[in-house]
Design a protein around this motif. Structure first.
Motif, short mmCIF file in Angstrom:
data_model
loop_
_atom_site.label_atom_id
_atom_site.label_comp_id
_atom_site.label_asym_id
_atom_site.label_seq_id
_atom_site.Cartn_x
_atom_site.Cartn_y
_atom_site.Cartn_z
N LEU A 86 -18.16 10.59 -2.40
CA LEU A 86 -17.56 10.70 -1.06
C LEU A 86 -16.06 10.44 -1.14
CD1 LEU A 86 -17.66 11.05 1.98
CD2 LEU A 86 -18.35 8.64 2.17
N ARG A 87 -15.67 9.52 -2.02
CA ARG A 87 -14.25 9.24 -2.18
C ARG A 87 -13.50 10.49 -2.64
NH1 ARG A 87 -11.77 4.00 -5.40
NH2 ARG A 87 -9.59 4.31 -4.77
N LEU A 88 -14.11 11.25 -3.53
CA LEU A 88 -13.50 12.50 -3.99
C LEU A 88 -13.35 13.49 -2.84
CD1 LEU A 88 -15.33 13.11 -7.39
CD2 LEU A 88 -12.97 12.36 -7.06
N PRO A 100 -17.94 20.70 -1.62
CA PRO A 100 -17.72 20.96 -3.04
C PRO A 100 -18.94 20.63 -3.89
CG PRO A 100 -16.48 19.03 -2.32
CD PRO A 100 -17.03 19.65 -1.08
N PHE A 101 -18.97 21.23 -5.07
CA PHE A 101 -20.13 21.19 -5.95
C PHE A 101 -20.52 19.78 -6.38
CE2 PHE A 101 -16.53 21.05 -8.77
CZ PHE A 101 -16.95 20.22 -9.81
N PHE A 102 -19.55 18.86 -6.41
CA PHE A 102 -19.83 17.53 -6.97
C PHE A 102 -20.59 16.61 -6.01
CE2 PHE A 102 -15.40 17.44 -5.36
CZ PHE A 102 -15.51 16.47 -4.37
N PRO A 130 -23.79 15.39 -3.58
CA PRO A 130 -25.25 15.54 -3.63
C PRO A 130 -25.69 16.77 -2.85
CG PRO A 130 -24.63 13.26 -3.13
CD PRO A 130 -23.37 14.07 -3.07
N ARG A 131 -26.76 17.38 -3.31
CA ARG A 131 -27.21 18.64 -2.70
C ARG A 131 -27.50 18.49 -1.22
NH1 ARG A 131 -31.96 21.96 -5.54
NH2 ARG A 131 -30.29 22.10 -7.10
N ASP A 132 -28.11 17.37 -0.81
CA ASP A 132 -28.44 17.22 0.61
C ASP A 132 -27.17 17.08 1.45
OD1 ASP A 132 -27.95 14.69 -0.53
OD2 ASP A 132 -29.16 13.67 0.99
N TRP A 133 -26.13 16.46 0.91
CA TRP A 133 -24.86 16.40 1.64
C TRP A 133 -24.27 17.80 1.76
CZ3 TRP A 133 -21.37 11.72 -0.21
CH2 TRP A 133 -22.02 10.52 0.13
N ARG A 134 -24.27 18.56 0.67
CA ARG A 134 -23.71 19.91 0.71
C ARG A 134 -24.43 20.76 1.75
NH1 ARG A 134 -24.36 19.85 -4.94
NH2 ARG A 134 -25.65 21.73 -4.85
N THR A 135 -25.74 20.65 1.77
CA THR A 135 -26.52 21.41 2.75
C THR A 135 -26.12 21.07 4.17
OG1 THR A 135 -28.41 21.58 1.25
CG2 THR A 135 -28.87 21.84 3.59
N ASP A 136 -26.01 19.77 4.44
CA ASP A 136 -25.72 19.34 5.81
C ASP A 136 -24.26 19.62 6.18
OD1 ASP A 136 -28.32 18.56 6.15
OD2 ASP A 136 -27.95 16.45 5.70
N LEU A 137 -23.34 19.47 5.24
CA LEU A 137 -21.94 19.76 5.54
C LEU A 137 -21.73 21.25 5.81
CD1 LEU A 137 -20.16 17.43 2.97
CD2 LEU A 137 -20.13 17.20 5.45
N MET A 138 -22.43 22.10 5.07
CA MET A 138 -22.32 23.54 5.34
C MET A 138 -22.92 23.89 6.69
SD MET A 138 -20.49 25.10 3.18
CE MET A 138 -20.85 26.77 3.74
N ALA A 139 -23.97 23.20 7.09
CA ALA A 139 -24.55 23.44 8.42
C ALA A 139 -23.56 23.06 9.51
CB ALA A 139 -25.85 22.64 8.58
N VAL A 140 -22.89 21.93 9.33
CA VAL A 140 -21.87 21.50 10.29
C VAL A 140 -20.69 22.47 10.28
CG1 VAL A 140 -20.13 19.71 10.74
CG2 VAL A 140 -22.51 19.07 10.27
#
Length: 312
Positions: free
Chosen positions: A263-265, A29-31, A33-43
């Motif tokens: 992360l809690r969200l 989700p958009f909220f 951090p960008r680096d988390w979003r990048t890595d989660l989409m890769a996974v």
């Protein structure tokens, strides 16, 4: 051919990642951090493609097979495709394959989703074990179509679902033994919920994820699952399995309160997705055969609030 299939045929990477919008839970989700979003989409791209290979849901045209070096005439051989995908995964982990032997075919991964994954693996110091677990689950799907006991099903979920939680904790740098235990409960619950939503679809693939011992207990025959609507026995069985999933979500829910910030969200969204789906199943009187009951956005938001407050 659907729009998603067309996109996949032209661009396998984009077509697979586009499926994130259809999941029961938020992927990146958009909220965050960008680096988390990048890595989660890769996974997610890895996990989604593995499931698509195992389910035979790859887009027409054979683009994925060509990328993995599988001859077009063998593109429908799911075990062969999974082997080729695991070999390509080995290139992400410096040429190590699922059998812990080097293939001698170094260099970058061939599939773009694995090329996307490689920097995530390096950045987060990830182990190959969760990725291989997901591949092993899809191999099992080609060989095992029925589960005798609930424990058998839980063992399958250890491969098919729990690795996803391990990967999320790895991306966010928050893994501890207790968090992994809670995460496993949530992920297994989400897998069971998905099985309940997809009883008819799975039967169309000659797979049944309702334990045979439970079907016997509730006097449910396989032919009952092929009906347009569920009879009283099937509804009672679905309600029973939904209760198990609900208990697992409650067991795992304290994971949400063990972390902080955005992360809690995210984790609240996972729990909320499972609980909202269970409410949708209950609202359908546990008749999942006409199609998967889906929760609305309002229900998802309500359940997210409950998870954030540590209730339920």
């Amino acid at each position: 051919m659907t729009v998603t299939d067309t996109a996949h045929a032209v661009d396998p990477e984009r077509g697979t990642l586009a499926k994130a919008a259809d999941e029961n839970f938020p992927v990146a989700p958009f909220f965050l951090p960008r680096d988390w979003r990048t890595d989660l989409m890769a996974v997610y791209g890895f996990a989604r493609l593995v499931d698509d290979i195992g389910d035979g849901d790859l887009a027409p045209g054979g683009a994925d097979a060509r990328l993995l070096g599988v001859p077009e005439e063998h593109a429908d051989d799911r075990l062969l495709m999974l082997d080729a995908f695991e070999e390509d995964l080995g290139r992400v982990f410096d040429g190590s394959t699922g059998s812990n032997r080097s293939t001698g075919s170094g260099g970058p991964p061939h599939h773009p989703l694995l090329r996307r994954l490689a920097p995530t693996v390096r950045r987060r110091s990830m182990s190959p074990a969760p990725f291989r677990g997901l591949i092993a689950a899809n191999r099992q799907d080609q060989l095992v179509a029925r589960y005798e006991t609930y424990d058998d099903l839980l063992a399958y979920c250890e491969l098919s679902a729990n690795p996803v939680g391990h990967l999320v904790l790895a991306v966010t740098g928050t893994a501890t033994p207790e968090r992994i235990r809670r995460s496993d409960a949530i992920c297994t619950a989400l897998q069971i919920v998905e099985h309940l939503q997809d009883v008819a679809e799975d039967l169309g693939r000659d797979r049944i994820y309702l334990p045979a011992e439970d079907m016997k207990r509730f006097h449910v025959q396989e032919t009952d699952l092929a009906a347009p609507t569920a009879n009283a026995s099937v509804r009672a069985l679905i309600a029973y399995e939904a209760g198990r999933a609900r208990d697992l979500l409650s067991e795992g829910a304290p994971l949400v309160g063990s972390v902080h910030g955005r992360l809690r969200l995210l984790l609240a969204g996972f729990v909320a997705g499972g609980r909202a789906a269970l409410r949708a199943i209950a609202a359908a009187d546990h008749d999942v055969l006409p199609g998967p009951p889906k929760p609305g956005k309002i229900q998802l938001l309500r359940e997210a609030g409950v998870a954030l407050r540590g209730e339920g």
